[in-house]
Design an enzyme around this catalytic site. Sequence first.
Site, PDB file in Angstrom:
ATOM      1  N   ASP A 106     -66.697  51.953 -24.045  1.00 57.52           N
ATOM      2  CA  ASP A 106     -66.507  51.819 -22.723  1.00 57.52           C
ATOM      3  C   ASP A 106     -66.486  50.530 -22.229  1.00 57.52           C
ATOM      4  O   ASP A 106     -67.063  49.615 -22.717  1.00 57.52           O
ATOM      5  CB  ASP A 106     -67.897  52.774 -21.772  1.00 57.52           C
ATOM      6  CG  ASP A 106     -67.347  53.281 -20.447  1.00 57.52           C
ATOM      7  OD1 ASP A 106     -66.015  53.199 -20.137  1.00 57.52           O
ATOM      8  OD2 ASP A 106     -68.339  53.235 -19.805  1.00 57.52           O
ATOM      9  N   GLY A 107     -65.537  50.505 -20.892  1.00 59.61           N
ATOM     10  CA  GLY A 107     -65.686  49.115 -20.622  1.00 59.61           C
ATOM     11  C   GLY A 107     -65.900  49.493 -18.993  1.00 59.61           C
ATOM     12  O   GLY A 107     -65.969  50.330 -18.530  1.00 59.61           O
ATOM     13  N   GLU A 151     -62.138  47.919 -21.769  1.00 60.55           N
ATOM     14  CA  GLU A 151     -62.216  49.029 -22.457  1.00 60.55           C
ATOM     15  C   GLU A 151     -61.708  48.657 -24.106  1.00 60.55           C
ATOM     16  O   GLU A 151     -61.959  49.161 -25.023  1.00 60.55           O
ATOM     17  CB  GLU A 151     -61.128  50.105 -21.840  1.00 60.55           C
ATOM     18  CG  GLU A 151     -61.750  50.664 -20.683  1.00 60.55           C
ATOM     19  CD  GLU A 151     -62.630  51.810 -20.713  1.00 60.55           C
ATOM     20  OE1 GLU A 151     -62.874  52.189 -22.034  1.00 60.55           O
ATOM     21  OE2 GLU A 151     -63.004  52.101 -19.676  1.00 60.55           O
ATOM     22  N   ASP A 174     -63.290  57.050 -22.767  1.00 60.59           N
ATOM     23  CA  ASP A 174     -62.948  57.681 -21.107  1.00 60.59           C
ATOM     24  C   ASP A 174     -61.782  56.983 -20.684  1.00 60.59           C
ATOM     25  O   ASP A 174     -61.289  57.377 -19.603  1.00 60.59           O
ATOM     26  CB  ASP A 174     -63.915  57.744 -20.363  1.00 60.59           C
ATOM     27  CG  ASP A 174     -64.455  56.369 -19.988  1.00 60.59           C
ATOM     28  OD1 ASP A 174     -63.970  55.288 -20.226  1.00 60.59           O
ATOM     29  OD2 ASP A 174     -65.644  56.440 -19.343  1.00 60.59           O
ATOM     30  N   HIS A 198     -68.758  59.688 -17.041  1.00 58.21           N
ATOM     31  CA  HIS A 198     -69.640  60.095 -16.076  1.00 58.21           C
ATOM     32  C   HIS A 198     -69.795  61.589 -16.105  1.00 58.21           C
ATOM     33  O   HIS A 198     -70.003  62.431 -14.959  1.00 58.21           O
ATOM     34  CB  HIS A 198     -69.506  59.828 -14.657  1.00 58.21           C
ATOM     35  CG  HIS A 198     -69.033  58.243 -14.722  1.00 58.21           C
ATOM     36  ND1 HIS A 198     -69.973  57.368 -14.860  1.00 58.21           N
ATOM     37  CD2 HIS A 198     -67.944  57.550 -14.563  1.00 58.21           C
ATOM     38  CE1 HIS A 198     -69.358  56.094 -14.732  1.00 58.21           C
ATOM     39  NE2 HIS A 198     -68.062  56.214 -14.616  1.00 58.21           N
ATOM     40  N   ASP A 226     -71.409  53.570 -21.195  1.00 58.31           N
ATOM     41  CA  ASP A 226     -71.338  53.233 -19.554  1.00 58.31           C
ATOM     42  C   ASP A 226     -72.561  52.397 -19.177  1.00 58.31           C
ATOM     43  O   ASP A 226     -72.376  51.185 -18.602  1.00 58.31           O
ATOM     44  CB  ASP A 226     -71.164  54.255 -18.881  1.00 58.31           C
ATOM     45  CG  ASP A 226     -70.864  54.275 -17.302  1.00 58.31           C
ATOM     46  OD1 ASP A 226     -69.790  53.476 -16.906  1.00 58.31           O
ATOM     47  OD2 ASP A 226     -71.800  54.455 -16.386  1.00 58.31           O
TER      48      ASP A 226
END
Length: 150
Positions: A10-11, A50, A72, A127, A137
Site C-alpha cells: 500500500d501507498g 504504491e 488496492d 479500507h 495502510d
Amino acid sequence: MITNYTVYTDGSCLGNPGAGGWAAIIIDHDTGEIMEFHSGEKHTTNNRMEMTAAIVALQKLPAGVSVNLYTDSQYLKNAFTKKWLANWKRNGWLTAQRKPVLNQDLWVELDNLMMTHEVEFHWVKGHAGFDYNERCDELARGEATKFKNH
C-alpha cells in the site's frame, strides 16, 4: 503454480503530491514468517508510493519465486494485467494519448523485477477490512505522517 510468498502493498500520500509513505508485508509460506517493510518520502505522489511498496517487496524476495501480490492500486495492477506496461514500452514510453508515461523510472525497475519472479497481481478494495491490507495502510499512513512532520 506453487506460491512461495504472498505480498500485500500500500501507498499513502498526505496531499498528492505531498508527504508519502509506503508499506509491504511479505508472508513466506515455507517458514510462516511475516515481514513488514515501510518508509516514506517528504514530497511524492500516491502512485509512486504504491509502486515503491511493490518494488521493495520484490527486491526482498529471492529470485525465481512465485508471488501473489495484493494491492488496492488499480494503476499498479492494471499496468501488468491489462498490458499497459508492455504497450508503453512498445510505444517508446508514451501513453495511448502520446504523452510521456509518468513514473517511468519506477516502471522500469518494476519491469526488471518482474523478470526475476513469477508474480500474479490481485486487487483488493482498500479500507474494506482485509487484515494485511489494513495493516499496510496503517503503516503507510504512519510513514506519511512522520515525513510530513519533519
